[in-house]
Every structure is written in C-alpha cells, then in structure tokens.
Design an enzyme around this catalytic site. Sequence first.
Site, PDB file in Angstrom:
ATOM      1  N   ALA A  85      40.694  68.587  43.935  1.00 51.68           N
ATOM      2  CA  ALA A  85      41.899  67.686  44.641  1.00 51.68           C
ATOM      3  C   ALA A  85      42.255  68.297  45.903  1.00 51.68           C
ATOM      4  O   ALA A  85      41.860  69.341  46.599  1.00 51.68           O
ATOM      5  CB  ALA A  85      43.157  68.207  43.646  1.00 51.68           C
ATOM      6  N   ASP A  86      42.758  67.323  46.822  1.00 57.30           N
ATOM      7  CA  ASP A  86      43.504  67.675  48.060  1.00 57.30           C
ATOM      8  C   ASP A  86      44.990  67.176  48.166  1.00 57.30           C
ATOM      9  O   ASP A  86      44.974  65.865  47.700  1.00 57.30           O
ATOM     10  CB  ASP A  86      42.590  67.105  49.179  1.00 57.30           C
ATOM     11  CG  ASP A  86      42.905  67.535  50.488  1.00 57.30           C
ATOM     12  OD1 ASP A  86      43.266  68.846  50.472  1.00 57.30           O
ATOM     13  OD2 ASP A  86      42.929  66.829  51.454  1.00 57.30           O
ATOM     14  N   THR A  87      45.792  67.720  48.606  1.00 58.03           N
ATOM     15  CA  THR A  87      47.163  67.532  48.793  1.00 58.03           C
ATOM     16  C   THR A  87      47.636  67.582  50.215  1.00 58.03           C
ATOM     17  O   THR A  87      47.387  68.556  50.723  1.00 58.03           O
ATOM     18  CB  THR A  87      48.194  68.294  47.785  1.00 58.03           C
ATOM     19  OG1 THR A  87      47.444  68.075  46.405  1.00 58.03           O
ATOM     20  CG2 THR A  87      49.496  67.770  47.642  1.00 58.03           C
ATOM     21  N   GLY A 122      44.564  63.650  46.639  1.00 55.31           N
ATOM     22  CA  GLY A 122      43.357  62.718  46.205  1.00 55.31           C
ATOM     23  C   GLY A 122      42.586  63.608  45.002  1.00 55.31           C
ATOM     24  O   GLY A 122      42.523  64.765  45.181  1.00 55.31           O
TER      25      GLY A 122
END
Lengths: 205, 205
Positions: A85-87, A122
């Site tokens: 995940a990437d925030t 994402g």
Amino acid sequence: EVMFAFAAQSAARRVILASGSPRRKEILQNVGISFVVNSSKFDETSLDKSKFAAPTDFVMENSRQKALEVASRVGEASFDLIISADTVVVLDGKILEKPAHPAEAFAMLKSLSGRQHNVVTGVTLLRPASPPASFFESTDVVFTALSDDEISAYIATNEPFDKAGGYGIQSLGAFFVQGIVGDYYNVVGFPLFRFSREVQKIVWE
Amino acid sequence: EVMFAFAAQSAARRVILASGSPRRKEILQNVGISFVVNSSKFDETSLDKSKFAAPTDFVMENSRQKALEVASRVGEASFDLIISADTVVVLDGKILEKPAHPAEAFAMLKSLSGRQHNVVTGVTLLRPASPPASFFESTDVVFTALSDDEISAYIATNEPFDKAGGYGIQSLGAFFVQGIVGDYYNVVGFPLFRFSREVQKIVWE
C-alpha cells in the site's frame, strides 16, 4: 474471533505485508488476518510524480512497485499473496508525502488548516504468476483551523514526521480532524473495507 | 507527548471518567488525558425513551444522570471534573441500544444492513458547584448489505453484545462499514474533536 473468509484462509496461506508501517500491521492484525511483514525496499520517492495524470495513478503505481520488489527478492515460490500500500495526502490536486523536517511539517499543516483534503491509498494484491491487481480508495478529511502555536506544539511531539501530510488521525492529530467522509482506516493508511471486498475475489488454487 | 491544553492541565486536576467502557478509556488515554475511571451506577435503561422529543435529548439526559450519580456518590469535594457519555445508534428515528441476546443482535444488524444510520453520543462535563454542561455529536454511518450468514458469523464472535446497535467499528464490525460522515471516534463511543473544543471553555478556579 475470525469472521470473514479471507481472515480464516490467511492462516493456511503465506501472506506477506510489504509495508513496515506499524499502523497497517495493526489494522490487519485487529481483524484476525495472518501475515508476515517484509518491508519493501522500493524507494517510494523514486517515481516522478509529474509523470502521473492523477495522484490515484501515482499511489497505485507506487504500491505495485513495492509489491514487485518484495516478490523478486523473496521469489515466487515463497508466497501466496503480497499486500502492499501507499498513502498520500492530496490538497488542491497536489501530493503531500511525509515531511522531512520541522519547517516542511509546519508548511504542510498550515496549508491543511481550516480546509478539506483527501487521503488516497493505493493497494496492490500480488499473487505468484499473476499480474498485480491494484485499486485505490479516497477519503475526505475536514481539518479545523489551526493557530501557529497549535502547529508548533504538534510538531514538537514528533508525530508528523513519519506520516503523509504530517499528521496522524489515530493519535494527537485527532484534535485537528472535525470529521471525515469515507473509510476511517484509509486515513490511518489502509482501506480495510474496500480491501475486504477485493481480496474475496481471489480464487486460491 | 502532551499537546492540547486540557491534556496538560488534567495531570494536576482530579478528572473522573464516569464510564466503564474500555473504548472511551482508550480514546482519552491515547491523547494524553489523565483521569481515573469511576463507572456510573446510574441504570441507563431507566429513562423512558418515549418521553424525549429526540434521541439527542435522550443521550444528553442519560449522560447527565450518569455524571450526577457519580458526583453524589464520591462527593463534590473529591473531583474537579466528571466526564460522562452515552452512545446510541439511531435508525429511522428509533434508538438501538445494546442487544441483550443473539436474536436481538440479529434483528438489529439485519435492520442496519445496506442502509445509513446515525451514531449519537451525549456527553456531560460536570464541575463541582456548577450546573452540568451537556452536548451531543452525531455521525452518519453507511452500512454495506449483509447476508444472513455474515450476520450469524459476526454474532458468533460475541462482539455485538456490549455495543450500541450491535456492532463495533473498531474491530470486526469494520467490515460492515463502507464509510462514515463525521467524527470516527464518536462512532467508537466518544466525540473526541467536539470534546476538545468544549472542554477548553472550562475556566479552572
């Protein structure tokens, strides 16, 4: 204490969380999912943001690269699923990542003060010998107006520095958040509801 | 690690949380507030709901009675502030409290399935020799559509029974919540943002 099908299945599968974020780990553990942590070594600052049409494309590509890096390092024979995940925080279409120093944290929090922004995560689900499956989730956050003194006091707690946008809704940053529209866990860093729907589409061999 | 003024002040004040809820305790501890727990013995089912014009009036009165019960039991000389709260789920104007048994939990969750409801918390701040100050906060919650099997599996975890509306957003109930509009902590049981604003109005002697 296990309810949803994937959590039960995860105990018999080799699931890797490709993220070193203690918050993501806690969110997944909290609902009974079994996994090991193997933080991606992909440099999340290496992608050129200006090459992406939208922040949502950027976070999905970042999550994809994180998952692929772990897969190539551990080898396809050694996992059943990689979750990455990437925030980021998005204000006026501009991406705010983690502030590197107090002055940057101050500028970020000042720009968020009294306004609404989005938190976009994402996520990529990667299985061996399959193309990565990516999705994103966006949540609106309404920030209260902050005085310079409040911003400085918050920076002095050191909370801003490992957090996208320079605040953490799950601890002292909660005082700044009047309300949200969407999934709370997405603001913390992992869109749990949407994940629970997407992961159920996976058919295990 | 203390940022907002009340949290710093609370260390030198005798603050009582008049609630046995482990979730409320955690929310307040998490932001550095010092307090002791003294659960109210006021019977929260003793008020006649039908006598209140709105659920918001009901939860405020319940929280007021909880605070007053603790005050009269411990005595006015032994505290500087009592904090109490009452949380209910409201669907179509009807109050849902904690389900008493599996059949009631099933009916509650079935009624929430695929719909939006409100979580309403009443809070009272009580100081010695002052009238109680009460306020409420309401948050919208969008529930996903649940199958009977999902509801049954959730009830089997025993999570519904000590929770208003029969679910807990902070653990497995998270899978049912597509999103919220408002303060997440209010759904957990304590409106932290609004509290932080109200409590700053208090002038200590």
